[in-house]
Design a protein around this motif. Sequence first.
Motif, PDB file in Angstrom:
ATOM      1  N   ALA A 167       0.842  -1.210   0.000  1.00  0.00           N
ATOM      2  CA  ALA A 167       0.000   0.000   0.000  1.00  0.00           C
ATOM      3  C   ALA A 167       0.873   1.255   0.000  1.00  0.00           C
ATOM      4  O   ALA A 167       0.617   2.219  -0.731  1.00  0.00           O
ATOM      5  N   THR A 168       1.922   1.256   0.836  1.00  0.00           N
ATOM      6  CA  THR A 168       2.824   2.409   0.875  1.00  0.00           C
ATOM      7  C   THR A 168       3.565   2.543  -0.452  1.00  0.00           C
ATOM      8  O   THR A 168       3.740   3.650  -0.968  1.00  0.00           O
ATOM      9  N   CYS A 169       3.969   1.408  -1.010  1.00  0.00           N
ATOM     10  CA  CYS A 169       4.695   1.438  -2.290  1.00  0.00           C
ATOM     11  C   CYS A 169       3.844   2.085  -3.374  1.00  0.00           C
ATOM     12  O   CYS A 169       4.343   2.865  -4.183  1.00  0.00           O
ATOM     13  N   GLU A 170       2.553   1.763  -3.374  1.00  0.00           N
ATOM     14  CA  GLU A 170       1.661   2.320  -4.402  1.00  0.00           C
ATOM     15  C   GLU A 170       1.625   3.848  -4.290  1.00  0.00           C
ATOM     16  O   GLU A 170       1.694   4.560  -5.290  1.00  0.00           O
ATOM     17  N   ILE A 171       1.562   4.344  -3.048  1.00  0.00           N
ATOM     18  CA  ILE A 171       1.549   5.808  -2.824  1.00  0.00           C
ATOM     19  C   ILE A 171       2.857   6.411  -3.332  1.00  0.00           C
ATOM     20  O   ILE A 171       2.867   7.417  -4.054  1.00  0.00           O
ATOM     21  N   LEU A 172       3.970   5.798  -2.965  1.00  0.00           N
ATOM     22  CA  LEU A 172       5.277   6.345  -3.324  1.00  0.00           C
ATOM     23  C   LEU A 172       5.520   6.288  -4.829  1.00  0.00           C
ATOM     24  O   LEU A 172       6.126   7.200  -5.399  1.00  0.00           O
ATOM     25  N   GLU A 173       5.033   5.222  -5.472  1.00  0.00           N
ATOM     26  CA  GLU A 173       5.248   5.108  -6.924  1.00  0.00           C
ATOM     27  C   GLU A 173       4.499   6.203  -7.674  1.00  0.00           C
ATOM     28  O   GLU A 173       5.009   6.748  -8.661  1.00  0.00           O
ATOM     29  N   LYS A 174       3.298   6.562  -7.196  1.00  0.00           N
ATOM     30  CA  LYS A 174       2.545   7.654  -7.838  1.00  0.00           C
ATOM     31  C   LYS A 174       3.302   8.973  -7.668  1.00  0.00           C
ATOM     32  O   LYS A 174       3.402   9.777  -8.597  1.00  0.00           O
ATOM     33  N   ILE A 175       3.833   9.185  -6.474  1.00  0.00           N
ATOM     34  CA  ILE A 175       4.601  10.420  -6.222  1.00  0.00           C
ATOM     35  C   ILE A 175       5.851  10.440  -7.095  1.00  0.00           C
ATOM     36  O   ILE A 175       6.188  11.459  -7.708  1.00  0.00           O
ATOM     37  N   LEU A 176       6.518   9.284  -7.175  1.00  0.00           N
ATOM     38  CA  LEU A 176       7.756   9.196  -7.968  1.00  0.00           C
ATOM     39  C   LEU A 176       7.498   9.547  -9.437  1.00  0.00           C
ATOM     40  O   LEU A 176       8.289  10.257 -10.067  1.00  0.00           O
ATOM     41  N   THR A 177       6.379   9.068  -9.962  1.00  0.00           N
ATOM     42  CA  THR A 177       6.033   9.365 -11.360  1.00  0.00           C
ATOM     43  C   THR A 177       5.945  10.875 -11.579  1.00  0.00           C
ATOM     44  O   THR A 177       6.455  11.416 -12.565  1.00  0.00           O
ATOM     45  N   LEU A 178       5.316  11.565 -10.627  1.00  0.00           N
ATOM     46  CA  LEU A 178       5.188  13.028 -10.744  1.00  0.00           C
ATOM     47  C   LEU A 178       6.545  13.720 -10.586  1.00  0.00           C
ATOM     48  O   LEU A 178       6.843  14.692 -11.293  1.00  0.00           O
ATOM     49  N   GLU A 179       7.372  13.199  -9.684  1.00  0.00           N
ATOM     50  CA  GLU A 179       8.716  13.786  -9.498  1.00  0.00           C
ATOM     51  C   GLU A 179       9.507  13.683 -10.801  1.00  0.00           C
ATOM     52  O   GLU A 179      10.220  14.616 -11.183  1.00  0.00           O
ATOM     53  N   GLU A 180       9.390  12.529 -11.475  1.00  0.00           N
ATOM     54  CA  GLU A 180      10.140  12.333 -12.722  1.00  0.00           C
ATOM     55  C   GLU A 180       9.624  13.274 -13.814  1.00  0.00           C
ATOM     56  O   GLU A 180      10.413  13.821 -14.596  1.00  0.00           O
ATOM     57  N   LYS A 181       8.311  13.482 -13.823  1.00  0.00           N
ATOM     58  CA  LYS A 181       7.718  14.396 -14.817  1.00  0.00           C
ATOM     59  C   LYS A 181       8.216  15.830 -14.553  1.00  0.00           C
ATOM     60  O   LYS A 181       8.594  16.543 -15.483  1.00  0.00           O
ATOM     61  N   ASN A 182       8.243  16.210 -13.281  1.00  0.00           N
ATOM     62  CA  ASN A 182       8.705  17.563 -12.937  1.00  0.00           C
ATOM     63  C   ASN A 182      10.179  17.750 -13.282  1.00  0.00           C
ATOM     64  O   ASN A 182      10.592  18.834 -13.702  1.00  0.00           O
ATOM     65  N   MET A 183      10.971  16.694 -13.093  1.00  0.00           N
ATOM     66  CA  MET A 183      12.392  16.818 -13.423  1.00  0.00           C
ATOM     67  C   MET A 183      12.565  17.027 -14.931  1.00  0.00           C
ATOM     68  O   MET A 183      13.410  17.831 -15.357  1.00  0.00           O
ATOM     69  N   ALA A 184      11.754  16.346 -15.725  1.00  0.00           N
ATOM     70  CA  ALA A 184      11.826  16.548 -17.180  1.00  0.00           C
ATOM     71  C   ALA A 184      11.459  17.989 -17.533  1.00  0.00           C
ATOM     72  O   ALA A 184      12.095  18.613 -18.390  1.00  0.00           O
ATOM     73  N   GLU A 185      10.465  18.531 -16.840  1.00  0.00           N
ATOM     74  CA  GLU A 185      10.072  19.937 -17.071  1.00  0.00           C
ATOM     75  C   GLU A 185      11.201  20.884 -16.694  1.00  0.00           C
ATOM     76  O   GLU A 185      11.494  21.847 -17.409  1.00  0.00           O
ATOM     77  N   LEU A 186      11.831  20.622 -15.547  1.00  0.00           N
ATOM     78  CA  LEU A 186      12.953  21.471 -15.105  1.00  0.00           C
ATOM     79  C   LEU A 186      14.085  21.428 -16.123  1.00  0.00           C
ATOM     80  O   LEU A 186      14.713  22.454 -16.412  1.00  0.00           O
ATOM     81  N   ASN A 187      14.326  20.242 -16.679  1.00  0.00           N
ATOM     82  CA  ASN A 187      15.370  20.118 -17.702  1.00  0.00           C
ATOM     83  C   ASN A 187      15.027  20.962 -18.925  1.00  0.00           C
ATOM     84  O   ASN A 187      15.911  21.603 -19.502  1.00  0.00           O
ATOM     85  N   ARG A 188      13.754  20.963 -19.304  1.00  0.00           N
ATOM     86  CA  ARG A 188      13.339  21.773 -20.462  1.00  0.00           C
ATOM     87  C   ARG A 188      13.527  23.265 -20.161  1.00  0.00           C
ATOM     88  O   ARG A 188      14.005  24.023 -20.990  1.00  0.00           O
ATOM     89  N   HIS A 189      13.174  23.662 -18.939  1.00  0.00           N
ATOM     90  CA  HIS A 189      13.382  25.071 -18.541  1.00  0.00           C
ATOM     91  C   HIS A 189      14.868  25.416 -18.597  1.00  0.00           C
ATOM     92  O   HIS A 189      15.240  26.499 -19.050  1.00  0.00           O
ATOM     93  N   LEU A 190      15.690  24.476 -18.139  1.00  0.00           N
ATOM     94  CA  LEU A 190      17.129  24.754 -18.119  1.00  0.00           C
ATOM     95  C   LEU A 190      17.662  24.958 -19.544  1.00  0.00           C
ATOM     96  O   LEU A 190      18.493  25.828 -19.785  1.00  0.00           O
ATOM     97  N   LEU A 191      17.157  24.144 -20.464  1.00  0.00           N
ATOM     98  CA  LEU A 191      17.583  24.302 -21.871  1.00  0.00           C
ATOM     99  C   LEU A 191      17.224  25.702 -22.372  1.00  0.00           C
ATOM    100  O   LEU A 191      17.986  26.328 -23.106  1.00  0.00           O
ATOM    101  N   THR A 192      16.066  26.202 -21.934  1.00  0.00           N
ATOM    102  CA  THR A 192      15.615  27.530 -22.359  1.00  0.00           C
ATOM    103  C   THR A 192      16.473  28.632 -21.752  1.00  0.00           C
ATOM    104  O   THR A 192      16.843  29.587 -22.423  1.00  0.00           O
ATOM    105  N   PHE A 193      16.798  28.469 -20.467  1.00  0.00           N
ATOM    106  CA  PHE A 193      17.453  29.563 -19.742  1.00  0.00           C
ATOM    107  C   PHE A 193      18.962  29.400 -19.593  1.00  0.00           C
ATOM    108  O   PHE A 193      19.615  30.268 -19.020  1.00  0.00           O
ATOM    109  N   ASN A 194      19.484  28.319 -20.103  1.00  0.00           N
ATOM    110  CA  ASN A 194      20.904  28.022 -19.862  1.00  0.00           C
ATOM    111  C   ASN A 194      21.836  29.105 -20.394  1.00  0.00           C
ATOM    112  O   ASN A 194      22.889  29.374 -19.832  1.00  0.00           O
ATOM    113  N   HIS A 195      21.426  29.753 -21.463  1.00  0.00           N
ATOM    114  CA  HIS A 195      22.312  30.756 -22.067  1.00  0.00           C
ATOM    115  C   HIS A 195      21.838  32.173 -21.779  1.00  0.00           C
ATOM    116  O   HIS A 195      22.276  33.127 -22.427  1.00  0.00           O
ATOM    117  N   SER A 196      20.909  32.277 -20.798  1.00  0.00           N
ATOM    118  CA  SER A 196      20.433  33.612 -20.496  1.00  0.00           C
ATOM    119  C   SER A 196      21.486  34.408 -19.718  1.00  0.00           C
ATOM    120  O   SER A 196      22.332  33.844 -19.039  1.00  0.00           O
TER     121      SER A 196
END
Length: 200
Positions: A167-196
């Motif tokens: 039961a705890t694993c199921e909760i953590l896996e859902k959170i982990l999925t969102l963390e990974e999605k957010n990290m991909a977004e942060l990477n995209r932001h970094l590509l945009t702002f890296n040369h600012s």
Amino acid sequence: MNSKLAKAQSTSKPVLNLGASLPKLNTKAIRAAHNEKNDTGACQNFPLHRKKIIALLNVAVSSELVNMLRYRHHHNLSLAMDVPELSRDFLKYANQELAHADKIAKRIFELNGTADCSPRTLAKQKRNKFKAHKSIASLLNTDLACARAMIETYRQIITRISSYDAATCEILEKILTLEEKNMAELNRHLLTFNHSEPII
Ligand SMILES: [Fe+2]
């Protein structure tokens, strides 16, 4: 946790039957599980190593709360730097981190534990620093480092408890999925702002 159970799980090894393709069940651990008191309150699951699981979950709670504070800080910084699209995402991440902390805290209470939200515990997180940033890229790099650490933390916790608390694993896996999605977004932001240009 019954000390007999902990000992049985940590020390006894499955007895290999050389004539079969699978090892025999660890009957000593099964007997110890049978004899342990169900001390998980209203929770219908039976997580062995409950106290250790709670300790791991409290690591996640304090990390999430510090992440929430850092994202709010970055939300305000990026507003001051006049980057509204980024400040909106930082606010979104801050709210998500708080929701993650709440979900894990709820699970800790279901396991008859206490979620540790003490400022003293949060202050022990030396890795998570609130630095002064001279550019958006520097700010995003800090967030990416913390996001990677959080993802690694969740992966390790899930690996450690997967055999004991689904039961705890199921909760953590859902959170982990969102963390990974957010990290991909942060990477995209970094590509945009890296040369600012430096903003401050
Ligand atoms: Fe989170």
